[in-house]
Each structure stands twice: as structure tokens, then as C-alpha cells.
Design an enzyme around this catalytic site. Structure first.
Site, PDB file in Angstrom:
ATOM      1  N   ASP A 126     -10.093   1.494   6.050  1.00 18.95           N
ATOM      2  CA  ASP A 126      -9.588   1.567   4.685  1.00 18.95           C
ATOM      3  C   ASP A 126      -9.725   3.027   4.235  1.00 18.95           C
ATOM      4  O   ASP A 126     -10.462   3.824   4.834  1.00 18.95           O
ATOM      5  CB  ASP A 126     -10.340   0.621   3.746  1.00 18.95           C
ATOM      6  CG  ASP A 126      -9.520   0.326   2.475  1.00 18.95           C
ATOM      7  OD1 ASP A 126      -8.554   1.073   2.195  1.00 18.95           O
ATOM      8  OD2 ASP A 126      -9.846  -0.640   1.763  1.00 18.95           O
TER       9      ASP A 126
HETATM   10  C1  BGC Z   1      -7.186  -0.328  -0.548  1.00 16.28           C
HETATM   11  C2  BGC Z   1      -6.296  -0.804   0.582  1.00 16.28           C
HETATM   12  C3  BGC Z   1      -5.041   0.021   0.635  1.00 16.28           C
HETATM   13  C4  BGC Z   1      -5.420   1.486   0.786  1.00 16.28           C
HETATM   14  C5  BGC Z   1      -4.231   2.421   0.882  1.00 16.28           C
HETATM   15  C6  BGC Z   1      -7.386   1.165  -0.511  1.00 16.28           C
HETATM   16  O1  BGC Z   1      -8.002   1.607  -1.676  1.00 16.28           O
HETATM   17  O2  BGC Z   1      -8.419  -0.996  -0.491  1.00 16.28           O
HETATM   18  O3  BGC Z   1      -5.970  -2.169   0.409  1.00 16.28           O
HETATM   19  O4  BGC Z   1      -4.208  -0.417   1.680  1.00 16.28           O
HETATM   20  O5  BGC Z   1      -6.201   1.864  -0.324  1.00 16.28           O
HETATM   21  O6  BGC Z   1      -3.608   2.564  -0.329  1.00 16.28           O
END
Ligand code: BGC
Length: 738
Positions: free
Chosen positions: A267
Site C-alpha cells: 500500500d
Molecule cells: C489506499 C489504497 C489505495 C492507495 C493508492 C492508499 O492510501 O489505502 O487503497 O489503493 O492509497 O491510492
């Protein structure tokens, strides 16, 4: 026009292309290994970390699109740019980084889960995946499947509810739909990212058997059904190790037990080390500008040079990335050179059908609904129902077709930098006027309860649109409707007995006014054509058929944790603890969240602790009635259950019979479900084969799944609290590999 009655609109990709088989995956792996053998060290290192376009300066080829992620190409080896966009509800464009680029917004994940129909989930996935490809993305950061452990979790709306079988099957179907476009979908966030408060620092604690039987089972079923090219590991720690450097999760469970051959991406801002993370099974650092260091850049090169990360491991990381891409056609079906036209009307039909099947009729006393076409004066109150429907905030935010008629920036909180309270341009007022052209349909905004009550008193029917906005990075402060809406509803209900409440909420809310209001529908965040879907349900053009994928508590104290854990610990550091881009000088301290309910999540917790919720999991009314008769159970090695489902009402409709199984003193678990559409008086025999891992318990000593055998309680039910049709089955002992 109601869409539930129609066939699903045909979409370009064929279901046959939906999921890669195991054979495809091993062929893809062989091809990936052949490419790795040709690669230089620099080329290998190039693929294992990705840029975060909003924060990167590097754009050597002018190919960056403002979105979540970008990995540069290696043209000499036929490896294209990898472009990543969020998320599960459509092609996101959170705070309009790409001016004017709109996309079709699906209803929230909970709405889709409420359909209990994997085919609807697959169609939604296929639709948003088609838009991702047309907009030149080849990885969609979809497949959010964290279980709802807490009703106040700010991200519940993105996910698929509290049950591992339902969530896993629905996520798997959605992922297969996305990937039918020959792009990759993720499944995320692996694992136990179950609250937003302190998500970047907290340590989720749970015992192994309970984890396998709950959150991991949802991922396991989603992965085997949808075969996602990539798994996104979570921000939080799990039992002491960061999820993105957790050898147990990433290697023992995912690779060894489940045989997963795709890649693990982090993530965004979820990486904490180089050597530990790489050796634990993290294959790619995403959004590298958001981490404290570019762990998989120069430090990884050094670690490989010194042998701390073996070259074989780097080769495996790259091979896994390529395997996920190849298995889904990314190296063969290249992205278009320019953005392609999209049939937004056809795509809105997909979203509308999903919303119509997912809206849940919670209460309908005295036949208030469906609304009579003869009603002369209808007043709509609140929720910006004159112009649109609410959506949830955060990385999944779609800038939907038609733009945002209401958009409220945030001034504080962890989500302030990347979320705005946003309505989709689908007006319930307009849709209701279209359903009742003879009626006088008016709108008052609900900010003044006295004015609202006055308007209600002068109408035949009052419809209050009550909203609860929730967002990534923050949990709900309470389960009560915000902004004094409870008082508004009470005032309106007092003024007019024919009051209907339409809820547009991220998840469950408390309803202190429930016995004063004859009709309530839960419309969730209903997406691109939410206004039309709500109108069709209210007037009976579509018979309600959604069932709750999540328990609605009668009081916050009924849930295992009445409020988010860690708020006291974080105090002033709450923002830095939930937003990778917060840029705070404060370093939040970690804290533990003990999942004391273990695998007895949601309805199982209520059964175990003998609590009666406001509405149980699986609950949902219809304008028709359904009866279950002639239950037959067959035990032995497999539990097979059949039942006659009859529509005893006067209207065609869809029902969701649910199979629950329990043994000993364990709470019963959902082991099967089926959405069936029946004409008035029609009967269909439904056969369930119980999911064996739900019938079993996880035995860490084996290790594996164990069905102890003996007598099992079986029920075919309208919801998780209904035990009116039950029987005992005798099962033979059985063990299954993890
Ligand atoms: C979120 C993810 C997301 C990623 C990219 C993160 O803050 O938890 O679900 O895909 O950002 O935007």
C-alpha cells in the site's frame, strides 16, 4: 426505466476471459522466467518500485498520468508502462487531479454485497475495468475485501461486509470482471486493515485459527475465484509485524499455503524496510515517494550486492510481477495509444442495476411503500436530494459522469488533503418527478426542522434523505446520524405519519426514531444513477431485494468495540497515523487492537453474546413474500442442502435464501447463499453445497481445516437471526490442507 427487470447490458469483454486458470498462471510464470533471464540488474531493479505521480518529478517520456501509480517500461523486452489507478468503485479521480476526467461510479461495495449476486459484482467489475483500459490504465487497485469488524470503520463502504464467504465470493467475481479487460486487478488490503484510526501504526492482534477462519478466508476465496494479478499488503501490523514485511502472511500463507503466483505490491506509504520486506515476500514498493525511504531503489541494489537479499529473491520478485501482468494479458493486449471513447449510458445502466438490486427495504409498516402513483403532494427533505446522491471519500472517490453538484472541502482531519464530501449528479427529485408526473413534488433542504415539519404536514408523503458521509483515513465519530438529522426525522415523522426515510450511509447507523417512521430504505452510497434507483424502489417499479451484508446494531455498545481504538494514544498525531502524505513532524506511536471476537465477526458475535441487533445480517424486505419449505439435508463427506423457495406474494421479485451451519456451541456461519428471481406463486428448488471451510474449523496443530464430524445444526434462513427452518445433519470427519 427500472433496470432490475432487464437483462444485464452486454459489455465488450466476455466472461470466458474472466479468470486466468492455474494452467495459464504456470505458463505465464514460465514466460516471465524467460524474460527475467534476459534482464540486467538495473532492469530488474526498475520494476520493483513505482512512482506516485502527484509527487514525482521524474517523467522522462511524458507518459505520466495523474493517478496512483506508474512503473516505467522496458521496451526492449516488451514490458509496457504499468499504470495504476484506484479503485473498487470505478476509475477514481479523487480531488480532480485530472481536470474534467469523469468515470462511471458504481454504488458502494456494501450496496453491491447487498445484492448477494456474484454476477452483478462481475458485471460491475467488467464495466469499471473497461473504463480503466479505455483511460489507459492496466492495473486497477480494486478488490477491497477487508471484513467489516467494526460498524464505524470509515472504509466499510468500499468493502463487502462482515462475512468471509459473501465478501470472498463477491470480491472474486468483481476481480474476475475487472481482469476480463486484460488488465490486472489487485485484491486488498492484506490483511486486517479493519479500522482507519491509526491504520499506519496500529498492530492488529488475533490468533492464527481465528484469522484463517475470518479475514484470511475472505482473501483466500477472493483469490481462488478472481485470480487477481496482484495482492496489495496493508498499512498496519499483524501480530507484531508490518503487513508489508510479514513473512507469515506473505510467504507462509499466501505463497506456500495458497500457491499464489502473482505479486505483492505495498500500500502507498506502507513499506518500512528493505531487507526484511524483500525477504518476507514483498515484491514491489508502490508510491515510493510516500515512504520514509525508497527502500526498493538504491538500498535494495546494495542489499542484493551484499547478499542480504539473494539475487534469486530479486529474480522471484520480478518474475512474480511479470507473471501477474502476463497472466492477465498486459504484455499482449497493450494499452491504447490514446484514451478511447466510453459508452457511459450503457455503463450507467450497469451501476443502476447494481444499486437497484442492493437497496435494502428495512421497514415497511402499513403499506406506505410502494408509493401510490396517486399521491398528489410529495415533499423531499434534506440530503441534497434535489441534485444528487452522496458518495464515500478517499482514494476510491470517482469523479462521476455529470460532475459533482455538491462538493464540500474538508478543513481538518486525516482525509482533508485527499477527500471532499462529494455528491454524484443523480437527482432523486428529478427521478421522483418522472415517476409521478401528476404530483406536486417539492424539496426543502432540511436545515430547519420547523420548516421541514411544516412542509411535511402539508404533503401526502414526506421522504427524508438522511446522509452519513464516511471516508478513508477516518472512522465515524459515532453511529448516530450527524448534523441533528435524528431530530429532523423525528420532527417530520411527528408532522406526517406517512414518512419514509431514505438512508445514504457508509454503513450501519442508529435509528432512535425507528418506531415512529413507517418505512425505511438503506440506499447506501447508490452511485452513478442512485437517484433513479431510489425512485424505482420507492414507487415499486423495482421490487426491493437487497439484504444486509452487515449487522445493524441497536446500540453502539453491542459491537465488540463501541468506538475506534487508539484515539487516546494518538491524540495530536492522528493525521500522521492515517495519511501517508500528511508530512507531519510528529511520529505517532503504535498501539494494539485486540480482535477479541476472533472469527466470530458480525452476526456470529451477536449470536455468541446473545445480543439482538436492530437488523440482523442477511435481512431485507420485499414487496412480495417468500416461503421456504421441504428442507432436505444430506450429510456424509459433503453437506448438501435443498429447499423449495416460493414467492407467496402477488409481485415478481428476488429473494436470497441463506444456508447457515453450526456445530457444538459455535455460532452458526453462512455456508451458502443464492439470489433467486421468482414470479408470483412460482417455486424453485434451490440446492446448496456448503462451503467446507466454513463448516470446518481451522486447526493450527494440523495445520489445516478440520471437520470434526458428528451432528451439525443446519438452517435455511431469511437472515442470520432466523432459525425457523432447521435440521440436523451428520457429517463424517474430514481434514483439508490449509
Ligand atoms: C489506499 C489504497 C489505495 C492507495 C493508492 C492508499 O492510501 O489505502 O487503497 O489503493 O492509497 O491510492
Amino acid at each position: 426505466m427500472p433496470l432490475a427487470a432487464q437483462q444485464a447490458p452486454a459489455l465488450a469483454p466476455t466472461p470466458a476471459a474472466a479468470a486466468t486458470s492455474a494452467a495459464d498462471a504456470s505458463e505465464a510464470r514460465a514466460r516471465a522466467l524467460a524474460i527475467v533471464a534476459e534482464m540486467t540488474l538495473d532492469e530488474k531493479l526498475l520494476l520493483v518500485h513505482g512512482l506516485f505521480p502527484p509527487k514525482t518529478k521524474a517523467d522522462p517520456h511524458g507518459e505520466l498520468i495523474q493517478s496512483a501509480g506508474h512503473v516505467p517500461p522496458i521496451p526492449r523486452l516488451g514490458i509496457p508502462i504499468v499504470r495504476e489507478s484506484d479503485a473498487s468503485l470505478g476509475v477514481a479521480n479523487q480531488i480532480e487531479q485530472r481536470k474534467g476526467d469523469t468515470a462511471t461510479a458504481l454504488p458502494s461495495g456494501l450496496a453491491t454485497a447487498a445484492t448477494f449476486d456474484p454476477e452483478i459484482a462481475r458485471a460491475g467489475g467488467a464495466m469499471i475495468g473497461a473504463e480503466a483500459r479505455a483511460k489507459r490504465f492496466n492495473v486497477l487497485l480494486a478488490g477491497g475485501v477487508n471484513l467489516t469488524r467494526d460498524p464505524w470503520n470509515g472504509r466499510n463502504f468500499e468493502y463487502l461486509g462482515e462475512d468471509p464467504l459473501l465478501a470472498g465470493r463477491m470480491a472474486g467475481a468483481a476481480i474476475a470482471g475487472v481482469q476480463s479487460n486484460r488488465i490486472v486487478s489487485t485484491v486488498k488490503h492484506f490483511a486486517l486493515n479493519a479500522q482507519e484510526t491509526g491504520r499506519m501504526v496500529l498492530d492488529a492482534r488475533i490468533d492464527e485459527a481465528a484469522l484463517r477462519e475470518s479475514d484470511l478466508l475472505a482473501f483466500e476465496i477472493a483469490i481462488e475465484t478472481g485470480r487477481p494479478g496482484s495482492v496489495m499488503c496493508a498499512y498496519n501490523k499483524v501480530n507484531g509485524d508490518w503487513a508489508c514485511e510479514n513473512p507469515h502472511l506473505l510467504t507462509d500463507v499466501l505463497r506456500k499455503d495458497w500457491g499464489y503466483e502473482g505479486w505483492v505490491m505495498s500500500d502507498w506509504g506502507g513499506v518500512h524496510s528493505t531487507v526484511k520486506a524483500a525477504n518476507a515476500g514483498l515484491d514491489q514498493q508502490s508510491g515510493q515517494e510516500l515512504d520514509h525511504a525508497m527502500y526498493f531503489g538504491a538500498p535494495l541494489a546494495q542489499a542484493v550486492a551484499s547478499g542480504k537479499v539473494p539475487m534469486a529473491r530479486l529474480d522471484d520478485m520480478v518474475a512474480r510481477i511479470l507473471t501477474g501482468l502476463i497472466a492477465n494479458g498486459v504484455l499482449d493486449a497493450l494499452m491504447p495509444e490514446a484514451a478511447q471513447p466510453i459508452d457511459y449510458d450503457a455503463h450507467a445502466d450497469v451501476a443502476q442495476r447494481d444499486a437497484e438490486a442492493g437497496i435494502v427495504l428495512l421497514r415497511n409498516e402499513g403499506g406506505v411503500l410502494p408509493l401510490a402513483a396517486t399521491a398528489k403532494r410529495i415533499v423531499l427533505i434534506g440530503g441534497h436530494a434535489d441534485v444528487g446522491v452522496l458518495s464515500g471519500g478517499g482514494s476510491s472517490q470517482v469523479r462521476s459522469v455529470g460532475g459533482a453538484p455538491v462538493e464540500i472541502p474538508l478543513t481538518e482531519g486525516a482525509a482533508a488533503s485527499f477527500a471532499r464530501v462529494t455528491w454524484h449528479a443523480s437527482s432523486p427529485l428529478k427521478a421522483i418527478r418522472a415517476m409521478a408526473p401528476e404530483a406536486e413534488v417539492t424539496y426543502v433542504d432540511g436545515t430547519d426542522p420547523v420548516a421541514a415539519a411544516k412542509a411535511a404536514a402539508g404533503a401526502d408523503v414526506a421522504i427524508v434523505f438522511a446522509t452519513q458521509w464516511t471516508t478513508e483515513a477516518e472512522d465515524a465519530d459515532s453511529l448516530s446520524l450527524p448534523h441533528d438529522q435524528d431530530a429532523l426525522i423525528a420532527a417530520v415523522a411527528k408532522a406526517n405519519r406517512d414518512t419514509v426515510v431514505v438512508l445514504e450511509t457508509g454503513g450501519p447507523v442508529l435509528m432512535p426514531w425507528l418506531d415512529k417512521v413507517p418505512a425505511v430504505i438503506e440506499a447506501w452510497y447508490p452511485g452513478q444513477r442512485g437517484g433513479e434507483a431510489i425512485a424505482n424502489i420507492l414507487f415499486g417499479a423495482v421490487n426491493p431485494s437487497g439484504h444486509l451484508p452487515i449487522t445493524f446494531p441497536a446500540a453502539a455498545s453491542q459491537a465488540p468495540r463501541p468506538m475506534p481504538v487508539g484515539r487516546d494514544v494518538l491524540a495530536g498525531a492522528a493525521e500522521a497515523a492515517a495519511n501517508a502524505d500528511a508530512g507531519s513532524a510528529v511520529s505517532p506511536v503504535s498501539f494494539k487492537v485486540d480482535y477479541i471476537e476472533g472469527s466470530d465477526v458480525g452476526y456470529r458475535w451477536y449470536e455468541k453474546t446473545r445480543r439482538t441487533p436492530a437488523f440482523p445480517f442477511g435481512y431485507g424486505l420485499s414487496y412480495s413474500d417468500f416461503a421456504y419449505r421441504n428442507l432436505k439435508v444430506t450429510g456424509g463427506a459433503t453437506l448438501t442442502v435443498s429447499v423449495d423457495v416460493t414467492n407467496t406474494g402477488a409481485k415478481a421479485g428476488a429473494d436470497v435464501p441463506q444456508l447457515y451451519v453450526g456445530h457444538g456451541d459455535t455460532p452458526m456461519r453462512l455456508a451458502g447463499f443464492r439470489r433467486v428471481t421468482l414470479g408470483p406463486g412460482e417455486t424453485q428448488r434451490v440446492v446448496f453445497v456448503a462451503e467446507p471451510r466454513v463448516v470446518a474449523d481451522y486447526d493450527v496443530a494440523l495445520p489445516g481445516w478440520r471437520i470434526a464430524g458428528g451432528a451439525y445444526r443446519v438452517a435455511v434462513s431469511h437472515d442470520a437471526a432466523d432459525r425457523s427452518l432447521s435440521a440436523i445433519a451428520t457429517l463424517t470427519p474430514r481434514i483439508m490442507r490449509p
